[in-house]
Design an enzyme around this catalytic site. Structure first.
Site, short mmCIF file in Angstrom:
data_model
loop_
_atom_site.label_atom_id
_atom_site.label_comp_id
_atom_site.label_asym_id
_atom_site.label_seq_id
_atom_site.Cartn_x
_atom_site.Cartn_y
_atom_site.Cartn_z
N HIS A 121 0.98 -1.53 -0.29
CA HIS A 121 -0.12 -0.13 0.16
C HIS A 121 1.14 1.43 0.08
CE1 HIS A 121 -3.06 2.81 1.65
NE2 HIS A 121 -4.00 1.82 1.58
N ASP A 198 2.57 -3.82 8.33
CA ASP A 198 1.22 -3.80 7.65
C ASP A 198 0.42 -4.66 8.14
OD1 ASP A 198 -0.71 -2.69 6.80
OD2 ASP A 198 -0.08 -2.23 5.03
N GLN A 201 -4.68 -4.97 6.82
CA GLN A 201 -5.53 -5.68 6.31
C GLN A 201 -5.55 -7.70 6.35
OE1 GLN A 201 -7.82 -5.08 4.27
NE2 GLN A 201 -7.15 -3.44 3.52
N LYS A 224 -10.63 -1.04 10.15
CA LYS A 224 -10.96 -1.78 9.36
C LYS A 224 -11.60 -3.30 9.63
CE LYS A 224 -7.84 -0.17 6.22
NZ LYS A 224 -8.78 0.38 5.00
N CYS A 364 -4.57 2.41 -3.71
CA CYS A 364 -3.10 2.87 -3.21
C CYS A 364 -2.45 2.06 -3.28
CB CYS A 364 -3.72 3.54 -1.86
SG CYS A 364 -4.24 4.45 -1.50
N1 PMP Z 1 -1.74 -0.73 4.51
C1 PMP Z 1 -2.42 -0.98 3.50
C2 PMP Z 1 -2.74 -3.15 3.95
C3 PMP Z 1 -4.25 -0.88 3.88
O1 PMP Z 1 -4.72 -1.69 3.42
C4 PMP Z 1 -3.82 0.75 4.65
C5 PMP Z 1 -6.10 0.94 4.51
N2 PMP Z 1 -6.41 1.34 2.63
C6 PMP Z 1 -3.40 0.97 4.94
C7 PMP Z 1 -2.59 0.45 4.73
C8 PMP Z 1 -3.98 2.11 5.26
O2 PMP Z 1 -4.54 2.55 6.18
P1 PMP Z 1 -5.44 3.51 7.01
O3 PMP Z 1 -5.76 4.50 5.98
O4 PMP Z 1 -6.13 3.63 8.09
O5 PMP Z 1 -3.89 4.06 7.90
#
Ligand code: PMP
Length: 406
Positions: A121, A198, A201, A224, A364
């Site tokens: 991401h 990270d 997910q 999430k 993203c």
């Molecule tokens: N890493 C991953 C794999 C994600 O899916 C997301 C959220 N789409 C993020 C990081 C970022 O999370 P947040 O926007 O809640 O900080």
């Protein structure tokens, strides 16, 4: 385990209609919906407990502090951290990663190396690029194959005594692939590198045990995991958090402030400058309670059944291109796809007209889209309250969209 109708009744938003149709919410990878128990925790906090924490002698402040610290302990138990001081409240995964990247930017020097993967991401790419710019370190990338599976042989070769940090996702938000992070961590430790995972997910579907994984840092977002937005947690091993410089300066994170020099508070407060999202932290604790009331294995099992059912149905659609690992045991309930000759955005717009919320675009994760040479995908992602009937409605709607668009 509650029945599916009992679970759905826990989520008031599922009673909504969108364009006069019952909402089918398949965008859980972006954010999950919030159960009544979490909403009630938020209302309860602002109705009865609202006060600033840690510094007040008065009862309300102490009650708010206790509730906030109890939430930290729930999160400690949930992720099996050794100490609650290893649980830092953050604004979310992005904040947690930036906190660690900022710290290593100060600790690294020219010639040091960082490793990320091809499917990260943006929030696990850009902070490390910034850290490289500041420190002179070099970014290396574990490549992936057509199915989004990382090349572990290349990873082994990228690792060397210059590798300082390996920063990888546990589960891909764009593809749903579960990555072999236990192996990633074991190999990184052999060369003395630390590993940030990270977990944005993964945490809603698996229950990562940070001690069993021996992971150094693990970042998640509450929103999430059936919790509110704007709050998350960074787990970090105590000895590493002690080495990292603070991320932000301000109140709460200090021991003593003098104009010549300040000293920093003990963990976790060294990394929690300013008034935190108190209500968010408490509500995150309530979300963890909700997950445990259902059982994370039961949640994952239901989601896997939905995943298998949806894939089987989608495979019958002519011209569909499905991305991700075909071995569904190595996937969470995320499906990324395209219909041949159709822009994903157009599919998303038509599905919305039919009451179905899906995500379209690059999620993203632009490097993944560049890899496949596509502008984006349509992504559906399931949560515990989704049903087989919703999938049937979605597949019929998708066929309709295909007829309209081709
Ligand atoms: N890493 C991953 C794999 C994600 O899916 C997301 C959220 N789409 C993020 C990081 C970022 O999370 P947040 O926007 O809640 O900080």
């Amino acid at each position: 385990m509650k029945t599916i109708s009992e679970i759905r009744a826990d989520f008031p938003i599922l009673n909504r209609t969108i364009h006069n149709r019952p909402l089918i919410y398949f965008d859980n990878g972006a954010t999950s919906q919030t159960p009544t128990s979490v909403i009630e925790a938020i209302v309860h906090y602002y109705t009865y407990q609202n006060a600033n924490i840690h510094r007040g002698v008065h009862t309300l402040s102490q009650e708010a502090t206790d509730a906030y610290e109890q939430a930290r302990q729930k999160l400690q138990r949930h992720f099996n951290a050794h100490k609650s001081s290893e649980i830092i409240f953050t604004a979310g995964t992005t904040y947690g990663i930036n906190l660690v990247a900022n710290g290593y930017a100060a600790l690294m020097k020219e010639g040091d190396e960082l490793i990320i993967s091809a499917s990260e991401h943006h929030s696990n790419i850009v902070p490390w690029q910034l850290a490289c710019e500041r420190s002179g370190a070099t970014l290396k990338v574990i490549p992936m194959n057509e199915q989004g599976i990382w090349d572990m042989q290349v990873y082994s070769k990228l690792l060397n005594e210059r590798t300082r940090v390996v920063c990888v996702q546990h589960v891909s938000n764009a593809l749903g692939n579960i990555h072999p992070i236990a192996e990633i961590i074991a190999q990184a430790h052999r060369v003395g590198a630390v590993v940030l995972v990270d977990g944005a997910q993964a945490a809603p579907h698996l229950q990562p045990d940070v001690q069993a994984l021996d992971v150094d840092f693990y970042a998640v977002s509450a929103h999430k995991m059936y919790g509110p937005t704007g709050v998350g947690v960074l787990y970090g091993k105590e000895e590493l958090l002690l080495q990292l410089p603070p991320y932000q300066g301000g109140g709460e994170m200090i021991k003593q402030v003098q104009f010549e020099k300040s000293t920093y508070a003990d963990l976790p407060y060294k990394f929690e400058a300013g008034t935190p999202n108190i209500c968010g932290g408490i509500a995150f604790g309530a979300a963890i309670d909700y997950i445990h009331s259902l059982g994370i294995e039961a949640i994952a099992d239901h989601e896997h059944q939905l995943l298998a059912y949806a894939i089987e149905k989608l495979q019958t659609i002519e011209g569909i291109i499905l991305y991700g690992n075909p071995d569904l045991t190595q996937r969470t309930a995320v499906i990324s796809f395209n219909l041949q000759g159709v822009h994903p955005y157009d599919v998303g717009v038509i599905l919305d007209q039919l009451g179905i919320a899906v995500r379209t675009g690059h999620h993203c994760a632009q490097p993944i889209m560049d890899f496949y040479q596509i502008p984006g995908t349509v992504r559906v992602s399931f949560a515990v309250y989704n049903t087989f009937e919703e999938i049937d409605t979605f597949v019929a709607a998708l066929k309709k969209a295909q007829r309209m668009l081709s």
